[in-house]
Scaffold this motif. Structure first.
Motif, PDB file in Angstrom:
ATOM      1  N   LEU A  93      -5.216  -2.531  -0.734  1.00 53.49           N
ATOM      2  CA  LEU A  93      -5.717  -2.767   0.622  1.00 53.49           C
ATOM      3  C   LEU A  93      -6.627  -3.995   0.669  1.00 53.49           C
ATOM      4  CD1 LEU A  93      -6.522   0.823   1.950  1.00 53.49           C
ATOM      5  CD2 LEU A  93      -4.650  -0.683   2.627  1.00 53.49           C
ATOM      6  N   TYR A 149       0.830  -1.207   0.000  1.00 52.04           N
ATOM      7  CA  TYR A 149       0.000   0.000   0.000  1.00 52.04           C
ATOM      8  C   TYR A 149       0.862   1.255   0.000  1.00 52.04           C
ATOM      9  CZ  TYR A 149      -2.928   3.834   1.467  1.00 52.04           C
ATOM     10  OH  TYR A 149      -3.539   5.063   1.533  1.00 52.04           O
ATOM     11  N   ASP A 169      -6.284  -7.340   3.006  1.00 47.68           N
ATOM     12  CA  ASP A 169      -7.336  -7.962   3.814  1.00 47.68           C
ATOM     13  C   ASP A 169      -7.351  -9.473   3.609  1.00 47.68           C
ATOM     14  OD1 ASP A 169      -8.212  -5.660   5.002  1.00 47.68           O
ATOM     15  OD2 ASP A 169      -9.802  -5.273   3.556  1.00 47.68           O
TER      16      ASP A 169
END
Length: 410
Positions: free
Chosen positions: A113, A95, A117
């Motif tokens: 992102l 990121y 996850d």
């Protein structure tokens, strides 16, 4: 340290000795290069602002951080967890790298992102099969702030501005304002992987031999292979101008000691005034022989030792902790002669990076100053704010000790 290094080398070897891992990583690497080129084209087509020029070389670096480093890091984390290691950690650069170049809240960054996850979900599932209990802690040591760069706004870099203001002194100005975090991360990972002697690694070593020195890989967009070459580039300058996001550092190399406010004013008339009055600069930090740390703004001065401002307080937009952080920095023995903080607009959170980056961190202003720790509620958290790396390290060590006591395994 030696044991950890050996385990790291072994994990790299296991990862790259698996044909499935190599094929999958290579495929994802190519896909990410194509994705980056497409996303860069989309920003140009839609005239997204602010934006920077994104080269094919950057696409390689991005794929290296979002695919190669992330896949290898996940593999090593899972391997250590299944071995039952007491504590494991890694750094995930994806990121940070994409937000630097695409923007902090752009679709490009949000897709990264989402992948993170999924990675955390894999770790959580693996923790249920591990031979000991694990708690997952996610740490972001900084945020990022966004905005058009200093050069884009004013047509010159910080180094060029300094050169203009000291022109009468005939001093040579040298600077390093180009971002290279992604290159550094890839260099470190490749150095670790290449320590394993295998046919694949020997081929990679031959391919990178022009960018290796003393066994260390040193990749860069300019093709600089060694730290010595970078040092030579800077050693010719009598004034060094460095940058980290919207933080600039100016040092005069002819003097071994830090120059004071009085010395700077005497030797370089107009330098401090020219910098502090520039519309793209919020404030300067210098040290006075008589007053201690001074924060110079366009319309006022803040006295760090005394804790008050004369005129408009240049630190007012940066929050109540800014003075304490700057006072600590002013006390460092290796503090620069002049610390420069670029433009900050509180109403929008915009800053103007001295590097050519859309999203940046390193200075004050905006979301870059908002780190976080995401942790399970079962772990004890000391009351009060955590300020500084030392305090955070203490908290993390407390959690490790607590988790070790809860586990029946050594």
């Amino acid at each position: 340290m030696g044991g950890r290094t050996s385990r790291g080398q072994q994990s790299y070897f296991l990862y790259f000795s698996n044909p499935y891992s190599v094929a999958r990583t290579f495929g994802l690497f190519i896909v990410d290069i194509v994705r980056e080129r497409y996303q860069a084209w989309q920003q140009r087509r839609q005239d997204v602002q602010p934006r920077i020029h994104r080269t094919f070389k950057y696409a390689l670096v991005r794929a290296g951080t979002t695919v190669f480093l992330q896949e290898a890091s996940l593999f090593m984390l899972l391997a250590d967890m299944l071995r039952g290691m007491p504590a494991v950690y890694t750094t995930l650069f994806a990121y940070d790298e994409v937000a630097h170049h695409s923007g902090i809240m752009r679709p490009d960054a949000f897709k990264v992102l989402k992948k993170l996850d999924h990675l955390f979900a894999q770790l959580e599932r693996a923790s249920q099969r591990a031979p000991r209990p694990y708690h997952l802690v996610v740490l972001s040591d900084h945020g990022q702030s966004q905005g058009a760069t200093f050069t884009q706004r004013y047509g010159q870099s910080l180094g060029q501005l300094v050169e203009q203001l000291v022109a009468q002194s005939t001093l040579r100005v040298a600077g390093a304002l180009d971002p290279d975090e992604g290159w550094d991360s890839l260099s470190t990972a490749l150095t670790e992987a290449l320590r394993k002697d295998s046919r694949t690694m020997r081929l990679v070593r031959r391919a990178l031999r022009g960018q290796m020195h003393d066994g260390q890989v040193a990749l860069s967009p300019q093709g600089e292979a060694t730290e010595e070459q970078i040092s030579q580039k800077l050693s010719g300058g009598q004034v060094l101008v460095l940058a980290s996001g919207n933080l600039g550092l100016i040092s005069f190399t002819d003097d071994p000691a830090r120059l004071t406010y009085e010395q700077l004013s005497h030797r370089f008339p107009g330098l401090l005034l020219g910098l502090s009055q520039h519309e793209g600069i919020s404030f300067l930090l210098v040290h006075s022989e008589t007053e201690g740390g001074l924060v110079l703004g366009a319309k006022g001065i803040y006295y760090l030792e005394q804790g008050y401002a004369v005129g408009e307080n240049p630190l007012a937009p940066f929050g109540p902790s800014a003075a304490a952080h700057l006072k600590r920095t002013d006390g460092f023995s290796n503090a620069p002669d002049i610390l420069v903080m670029s433009l900050y607009r509180p109403e929008t959170g915009e800053v103007a990076a001295f590097e050519e980056l859309v999203g940046c961190h390193g200075g004050l202003g905006g979301p870059q100053t908002h780190p976080f720790v995401l942790y399970p509620v079962v772990l004890p958290m000391d009351p009060g704010p955590i300020v500084g790396a030392a305090a955070l390290h203490t908290q993390l060590k407390t959690w490790v000790r607590t988790s070790s006591k809860q586990s029946k395994l050594p």
